[in-house]
Write a protein that holds these residues in place. Structure first.
Motif, PDB file in Angstrom:
ATOM      1  N   TYR A 129      17.901 -45.381  42.046  1.00 42.49           N
ATOM      2  CA  TYR A 129      16.650 -44.946  42.670  1.00 42.49           C
ATOM      3  C   TYR A 129      16.386 -45.752  43.940  1.00 42.49           C
ATOM      4  CZ  TYR A 129      11.788 -43.467  43.049  1.00 42.49           C
ATOM      5  OH  TYR A 129      10.592 -42.948  43.494  1.00 42.49           O
ATOM      6  N   GLN A 130      16.605 -47.056  43.891  1.00 37.05           N
ATOM      7  CA  GLN A 130      16.396 -47.887  45.077  1.00 37.05           C
ATOM      8  C   GLN A 130      17.395 -47.523  46.178  1.00 37.05           C
ATOM      9  OE1 GLN A 130      13.704 -50.069  45.486  1.00 37.05           O
ATOM     10  NE2 GLN A 130      14.415 -49.762  47.576  1.00 37.05           N
ATOM     11  N   LEU A 131      18.649 -47.243  45.799  1.00 39.09           N
ATOM     12  CA  LEU A 131      19.640 -46.813  46.797  1.00 39.09           C
ATOM     13  C   LEU A 131      19.205 -45.526  47.478  1.00 39.09           C
ATOM     14  CD1 LEU A 131      23.115 -47.500  45.116  1.00 39.09           C
ATOM     15  CD2 LEU A 131      22.125 -48.649  47.115  1.00 39.09           C
ATOM     16  N   ILE A 132      18.616 -44.604  46.728  1.00 38.32           N
ATOM     17  CA  ILE A 132      18.136 -43.345  47.305  1.00 38.32           C
ATOM     18  C   ILE A 132      17.079 -43.647  48.365  1.00 38.32           C
ATOM     19  CG2 ILE A 132      16.844 -41.221  46.823  1.00 38.32           C
ATOM     20  CD1 ILE A 132      18.204 -41.344  43.971  1.00 38.32           C
TER      21      ILE A 132
ATOM     22  N   PRO B  57      24.231 -47.575  50.745  1.00 41.92           N
ATOM     23  CA  PRO B  57      25.434 -46.769  50.478  1.00 41.92           C
ATOM     24  C   PRO B  57      25.567 -46.458  48.980  1.00 41.92           C
ATOM     25  CG  PRO B  57      26.053 -49.055  50.753  1.00 41.92           C
ATOM     26  CD  PRO B  57      24.567 -48.984  50.991  1.00 41.92           C
ATOM     27  N   PHE B  58      26.143 -45.305  48.707  1.00 44.19           N
ATOM     28  CA  PHE B  58      26.297 -44.830  47.337  1.00 44.19           C
ATOM     29  C   PHE B  58      27.736 -45.041  46.865  1.00 44.19           C
ATOM     30  CE2 PHE B  58      22.915 -42.358  49.301  1.00 44.19           C
ATOM     31  CZ  PHE B  58      21.872 -42.656  48.435  1.00 44.19           C
ATOM     32  N   PRO B  59      27.912 -45.372  45.588  1.00 44.85           N
ATOM     33  CA  PRO B  59      29.247 -45.670  45.083  1.00 44.85           C
ATOM     34  C   PRO B  59      30.137 -44.450  44.843  1.00 44.85           C
ATOM     35  CG  PRO B  59      27.629 -45.965  43.344  1.00 44.85           C
ATOM     36  CD  PRO B  59      26.867 -45.666  44.602  1.00 44.85           C
TER      37      PRO B  59
ATOM     38  N   ARG C  89      18.988 -32.828  45.765  1.00 46.02           N
ATOM     39  CA  ARG C  89      20.225 -33.610  45.903  1.00 46.02           C
ATOM     40  C   ARG C  89      20.404 -34.436  44.642  1.00 46.02           C
ATOM     41  NH1 ARG C  89      22.802 -32.276  50.504  1.00 46.02           N
ATOM     42  NH2 ARG C  89      21.342 -31.444  52.003  1.00 46.02           N
ATOM     43  N   GLU C  90      21.654 -34.639  44.250  1.00 48.08           N
ATOM     44  CA  GLU C  90      21.926 -35.384  43.017  1.00 48.08           C
ATOM     45  C   GLU C  90      22.631 -36.697  43.303  1.00 48.08           C
ATOM     46  OE1 GLU C  90      25.500 -34.337  40.527  1.00 48.08           O
ATOM     47  OE2 GLU C  90      25.149 -32.402  41.500  1.00 48.08           O
ATOM     48  N   TYR C  91      22.366 -37.668  42.425  1.00 48.85           N
ATOM     49  CA  TYR C  91      22.921 -39.009  42.555  1.00 48.85           C
ATOM     50  C   TYR C  91      23.349 -39.497  41.175  1.00 48.85           C
ATOM     51  CZ  TYR C  91      20.356 -38.551  46.907  1.00 48.85           C
ATOM     52  OH  TYR C  91      19.876 -38.092  48.107  1.00 48.85           O
ATOM     53  N   THR C  92      24.464 -40.186  41.137  1.00 48.86           N
ATOM     54  CA  THR C  92      25.014 -40.702  39.885  1.00 48.86           C
ATOM     55  C   THR C  92      24.288 -41.969  39.450  1.00 48.86           C
ATOM     56  OG1 THR C  92      27.178 -39.884  40.566  1.00 48.86           O
ATOM     57  CG2 THR C  92      27.148 -41.492  38.767  1.00 48.86           C
ATOM     58  N   VAL C  93      23.957 -42.025  38.175  1.00 51.83           N
ATOM     59  CA  VAL C  93      23.465 -43.259  37.561  1.00 51.83           C
ATOM     60  C   VAL C  93      24.615 -43.751  36.703  1.00 51.83           C
ATOM     61  CG1 VAL C  93      21.799 -44.281  35.975  1.00 51.83           C
ATOM     62  CG2 VAL C  93      21.065 -42.484  37.568  1.00 51.83           C
TER      63      VAL C  93
ATOM     64  N   ARG D 232      13.559 -34.955  53.381  1.00 53.13           N
ATOM     65  CA  ARG D 232      14.172 -36.212  53.803  1.00 53.13           C
ATOM     66  C   ARG D 232      14.625 -36.985  52.581  1.00 53.13           C
ATOM     67  NH1 ARG D 232      10.307 -39.123  57.796  1.00 53.13           N
ATOM     68  NH2 ARG D 232      12.089 -40.515  57.755  1.00 53.13           N
ATOM     69  N   PRO D 233      15.918 -37.227  52.439  1.00 58.01           N
ATOM     70  CA  PRO D 233      16.436 -37.901  51.241  1.00 58.01           C
ATOM     71  C   PRO D 233      15.821 -39.269  50.951  1.00 58.01           C
ATOM     72  CG  PRO D 233      18.233 -36.927  52.479  1.00 58.01           C
ATOM     73  CD  PRO D 233      16.995 -36.797  53.336  1.00 58.01           C
ATOM     74  N   THR D 234      15.444 -40.028  51.972  1.00 57.69           N
ATOM     75  CA  THR D 234      14.918 -41.366  51.712  1.00 57.69           C
ATOM     76  C   THR D 234      13.423 -41.354  51.394  1.00 57.69           C
ATOM     77  OG1 THR D 234      14.578 -41.750  54.071  1.00 57.69           O
ATOM     78  CG2 THR D 234      16.670 -42.525  53.121  1.00 57.69           C
ATOM     79  N   THR D 235      12.774 -40.209  51.579  1.00 58.17           N
ATOM     80  CA  THR D 235      11.369 -40.049  51.200  1.00 58.17           C
ATOM     81  C   THR D 235      11.229 -38.740  50.428  1.00 58.17           C
ATOM     82  OG1 THR D 235      10.879 -39.073  53.349  1.00 58.17           O
ATOM     83  CG2 THR D 235      10.403 -41.415  53.103  1.00 58.17           C
TER      84      THR D 235
END
Length: 135
Positions: free
Chosen positions: A56-59, A64-66, A90-94, A113-116
């Motif tokens: 969540y913080q990376l988003i 950078p995402f792993p 948008r999806e992100y891996t946990v 906006r992905p960061t907000t």
């Protein structure tokens, strides 16, 4: 005639339910019986697993995402999240400790906006259910 009266009564009940829920702040889709699965359930950021809090913080930081697929468009094919135009989510891996692949845990965020993001959801079961992330 009986069928018409029953149909009219059902429509009247729906109208009353819609008015009551609009006044209470409950979403119209929920009042109509349309479900977004468990997307109405919530989870506090602080209650996410450690890896979820990190993702969540990376988003919010913009990476950078792993994983190469992090930030890719989530199609909402399961229709468990509110309906939006393609590209909204948008999806992100946990990360899942001990998993040999990306695992089943994800955060899905929606917004321009992905960061907000407008909103984010956590799933621990690869999109079978969602909890909206709240502060």
């Amino acid at each position: 005639m009986l069928r018409t009266a029953a149909s009219h009564a059902a429509r009247s009940l729906l109208a009353v339910a819609l008015l009551a829920t609009a006044a209470s702040g409950v979403g119209v889709a929920h009042a109509r019986g349309l479900s977004w699965g468990t997307s109405e359930a919530t989870v506090a950021v602080t209650d996410l697993p450690r890896q979820g809090r990190q993702t969540y913080q990376l988003i919010l930081d913009g990476g950078p995402f792993p994983y190469g697929k992090d930030g890719s468009v989530f199609g909402n094919r399961e229709r468990l999240l509110p309906r939006e135009r393609r590209g909204y989510y948008r999806e992100y891996t946990v990360e899942t400790p001990g998993a040999r692949d990306r695992g089943a845990r994800r955060i899905v965020c929606g917004g321009k906006r992905p960061t907000t993001p407008d909103a984010c959801w956590y799933t621990s079961d690869h999109y079978a259910s969602f909890k909206r992330i709240v502060q």
